[in-house]
Design a protein around this motif. Structure first.
Motif, PDB file in Angstrom:
ATOM      1  N   GLY A   1      -7.923   4.563  -1.699  1.00 54.93           N
ATOM      2  CA  GLY A   1      -6.875   4.596  -0.689  1.00 54.93           C
ATOM      3  C   GLY A   1      -6.654   5.986  -0.113  1.00 54.93           C
ATOM      4  N   LEU A   2      -6.999   7.017  -0.881  1.00 51.68           N
ATOM      5  CA  LEU A   2      -6.859   8.386  -0.384  1.00 51.68           C
ATOM      6  C   LEU A   2      -7.707   8.618   0.864  1.00 51.68           C
ATOM      7  CD1 LEU A   2      -6.975  10.289  -3.788  1.00 51.68           C
ATOM      8  CD2 LEU A   2      -4.999  10.128  -2.245  1.00 51.68           C
TER       9      LEU A   2
ATOM     10  N   ALA B   1      -2.162   8.101  -3.215  1.00 51.54           N
ATOM     11  CA  ALA B   1      -2.379   6.713  -2.782  1.00 51.54           C
ATOM     12  C   ALA B   1      -2.334   5.826  -4.015  1.00 51.54           C
ATOM     13  CB  ALA B   1      -3.719   6.570  -2.060  1.00 51.54           C
TER      14      ALA B   1
ATOM     15  N   PHE C   1       0.985   5.500   0.411  1.00 48.72           N
ATOM     16  CA  PHE C   1       0.304   6.708   0.869  1.00 48.72           C
ATOM     17  C   PHE C   1       1.316   7.842   0.898  1.00 48.72           C
ATOM     18  CE2 PHE C   1      -1.554   3.065   3.112  1.00 48.72           C
ATOM     19  CZ  PHE C   1      -2.870   3.152   2.680  1.00 48.72           C
TER      20      PHE C   1
ATOM     21  N   ILE D   1      -5.954   8.386   4.297  1.00 50.72           N
ATOM     22  CA  ILE D   1      -4.984   9.401   4.719  1.00 50.72           C
ATOM     23  C   ILE D   1      -5.696  10.408   5.601  1.00 50.72           C
ATOM     24  CG2 ILE D   1      -3.382  11.203   3.968  1.00 50.72           C
ATOM     25  CD1 ILE D   1      -3.044   9.589   1.360  1.00 50.72           C
TER      26      ILE D   1
ATOM     27  N   GLN E   1       0.869  -1.175   0.000  1.00 49.70           N
ATOM     28  CA  GLN E   1       0.000   0.000   0.000  1.00 49.70           C
ATOM     29  C   GLN E   1       0.905   1.223   0.000  1.00 49.70           C
ATOM     30  OE1 GLN E   1      -3.765   0.064   0.381  1.00 49.70           O
ATOM     31  NE2 GLN E   1      -3.177  -1.828  -0.618  1.00 49.70           N
TER      32      GLN E   1
END
Length: 181
Positions: free
Chosen positions: A172-173, A167, A105, A176, A103
């Motif tokens: 995935g953002l 991301a 970030f 954060i 992953q």
């Protein structure tokens, strides 16, 4: 004196929701008290620069660690430009066999000029630009995407007024949590 204290306490209790300014201009004592919450909230931001453990939520960090993942921090690059005070974190099982399970970030402060230039460069390279209430999303082209989220988005940047997030997928953002406010 007790009546004044009660009236002042009542005024302070009423001042928070609707109109803080009239109460502050009438009573000189609440004015110094109003700035005190700001210094007491200042210790939160001085948690310093973002780290791989603070960039995303504590529950996500715990989930990653529970499956043997750890993080590696790197400088945040947007193309070939390093954004000062930014961080990019890769979470994976670095002790296990090599693979593509990871992953990504990232977060960095950015000026409006840097953001405009970066967006133009990415779009000229085939990245897709989408505007939204959150800011401007720039997503890698589908033909070069390795991993996608449920909506088909791969690596994505989110540009806001004075920062950019990254991301490995658009969804995935959402993980954060920086900057913490």
């Amino acid at each position: 004196m007790a009546l004044t204290t009660t009236a002042l306490a009542t005024a302070c209790a009423a001042e928070a929701p609707p109109a803080a300014q009239p109460t502050e201009t009438v009573a000189g004592t609440p004015t110094p008290a109003a700035p005190e919450p700001t210094p007491s909230s200042e210790p939160e931001p001085p948690e310093g620069e973002p780290t791989c453990d603070t960039l995303i939520g504590a529950a996500v960090v715990a989930d990653f660690e529970s499956v043997g993942w750890s993080s590696q921090a790197e400088a945040f690059y947007l193309g070939d430009v390093e954004l000062a005070n930014g961080i990019q974190c890769v979470w994976a099982d670095f002790d296990g066999p090599a693979g593509d399970h990871l992953q990504l970030f990232g977060w960095a402060p950015i000026t409006p000029d840097q953001a405009a230039e970066a967006q133009a460069t990415l779009v000229s390279q085939g990245w897709v630009r989408e505007e939204s209430a959150e800011g401007v999303y720039i997503t890698e082209p589908k033909e070069t995407t390795i991993a996608t989220d449920d909506e088909g988005y791969g690596m994505t940047y989110l540009f806001a007024e004075d920062w950019v997030k990254l991301a490995d997928t658009k969804q995935g953002l959402l993980l954060i949590e920086w900057p913490q406010v």
